[in-house]
Design a protein around this motif. Structure first.
Motif, mmCIF file in Angstrom:
data_model
loop_
_atom_site.group_PDB
_atom_site.id
_atom_site.type_symbol
_atom_site.label_atom_id
_atom_site.label_comp_id
_atom_site.label_asym_id
_atom_site.label_seq_id
_atom_site.Cartn_x
_atom_site.Cartn_y
_atom_site.Cartn_z
ATOM 1 N N ALA A 32 20.141 -47.638 34.147
ATOM 2 C CA ALA A 32 19.204 -47.185 33.117
ATOM 3 C C ALA A 32 18.098 -46.362 33.743
ATOM 4 C CB ALA A 32 18.598 -48.386 32.393
ATOM 5 N N VAL A 33 17.632 -45.397 32.983
ATOM 6 C CA VAL A 33 16.418 -44.653 33.309
ATOM 7 C C VAL A 33 15.549 -44.737 32.073
ATOM 8 C CG1 VAL A 33 15.416 -42.417 33.900
ATOM 9 C CG2 VAL A 33 17.614 -43.096 34.889
ATOM 10 N N ARG A 34 14.320 -45.183 32.256
ATOM 11 C CA ARG A 34 13.427 -45.387 31.114
ATOM 12 C C ARG A 34 12.084 -44.728 31.367
ATOM 13 N NH1 ARG A 34 15.180 -51.374 29.199
ATOM 14 N NH2 ARG A 34 17.317 -50.750 29.093
ATOM 15 N N GLY A 35 11.415 -44.423 30.280
ATOM 16 C CA GLY A 35 10.069 -43.878 30.371
ATOM 17 C C GLY A 35 9.993 -42.610 31.190
ATOM 18 N N ALA A 36 11.052 -41.811 31.174
ATOM 19 C CA ALA A 36 11.062 -40.581 31.958
ATOM 20 C C ALA A 36 10.187 -39.535 31.271
ATOM 21 C CB ALA A 36 12.479 -40.055 32.119
ATOM 22 N N HIS A 37 9.199 -39.077 31.998
ATOM 23 C CA HIS A 37 8.310 -38.021 31.515
ATOM 24 C C HIS A 37 8.493 -36.814 32.422
ATOM 25 C CE1 HIS A 37 6.224 -41.748 30.124
ATOM 26 N NE2 HIS A 37 6.325 -41.072 28.996
ATOM 27 N N PHE A 38 9.145 -35.790 31.892
ATOM 28 C CA PHE A 38 9.353 -34.553 32.636
ATOM 29 C C PHE A 38 8.186 -33.621 32.334
ATOM 30 C CE2 PHE A 38 13.554 -36.339 32.082
ATOM 31 C CZ PHE A 38 14.114 -36.174 33.334
ATOM 32 N N HIS A 39 7.557 -33.143 33.376
ATOM 33 C CA HIS A 39 6.396 -32.276 33.208
ATOM 34 C C HIS A 39 6.740 -30.813 33.463
ATOM 35 C CE1 HIS A 39 3.845 -35.824 32.761
ATOM 36 N NE2 HIS A 39 4.627 -36.353 33.678
ATOM 37 N N ILE A 40 8.012 -30.531 33.717
ATOM 38 C CA ILE A 40 8.541 -29.178 33.877
ATOM 39 C C ILE A 40 9.936 -29.149 33.261
ATOM 40 C CG2 ILE A 40 7.251 -28.617 35.988
ATOM 41 C CD1 ILE A 40 9.849 -29.259 37.558
ATOM 42 N N ASP A 41 10.461 -27.951 33.026
ATOM 43 C CA ASP A 41 11.809 -27.807 32.473
ATOM 44 C C ASP A 41 12.857 -27.622 33.559
ATOM 45 O OD1 ASP A 41 10.962 -27.984 29.805
ATOM 46 O OD2 ASP A 41 10.505 -25.836 29.769
#
Length: 144
Positions: A86-95
């Motif tokens: 699992a990967v959770r709470g992923a916040h990507f700040h770039i594309d």
């Protein structure tokens, strides 16, 4: 915190990746709970995750996962093959990573360790301390 820098040849036996798929260049420091790694592999034109000459920010998860695997290997003294459950709470700040020309710095902190896996929080920044990704990941170790 162990501040002795480790290069790829010193930790290559601890993860199942090889060749250009080994994305982490070095371990900068580590302790029982945390590892700090750095790399410039995202700049390589032959990066195996690159598609149409672009590298998606989604691939930062693999950078975090490899740092977690190295940390687990340093603690156990051996490779512990596994998979991301699992990967959770992923916040990507770039594309994408196409404009990131400096090193990536990965900090992974073990929040929970169990017999067959672990939960880590990790964050990835560039050399200018710009946050690129923060997330939590669960890894489950498989039988070797």
């Amino acid at each position: 915190m162990n501040d002795k820098v480790l290069n790829q040849t010193q930790f290559a036996h601890l993860i199942p990746h090889a060749g250009s798929m080994m994305l982490i260049d070095q371990v900068d420091s580590w302790s029982d709970k945390q590892i700090n790694c750095s790399t410039q592999s995202h700049l390589a034109s032959d990066n195996p995750l690159r598609l149409n000459n672009s590298l998606s920010a989604m691939h930062l998860i693999e950078y975090g996962a490899q740092s977690m695997a190295i940390h687990g290997g340093l603690l156990s003294g051996q490779s512990s093959p596994g998979f991301l459950a699992a990967v959770r709470g992923a916040h990507f700040h770039i594309d994408n990573l196409d404009t990131i020309t400096s090193s990536l710095h990965i900090e992974a902190c073990a929040e929970l360790k169990i017999e067959n896996g672990a939960v880590y929080a990790f964050r990835i920044i560039d050399s200018h301390n710009v946050l690129l990704l923060d997330a939590r990941a669960t890894v489950i170790h498989t039988q070797a």
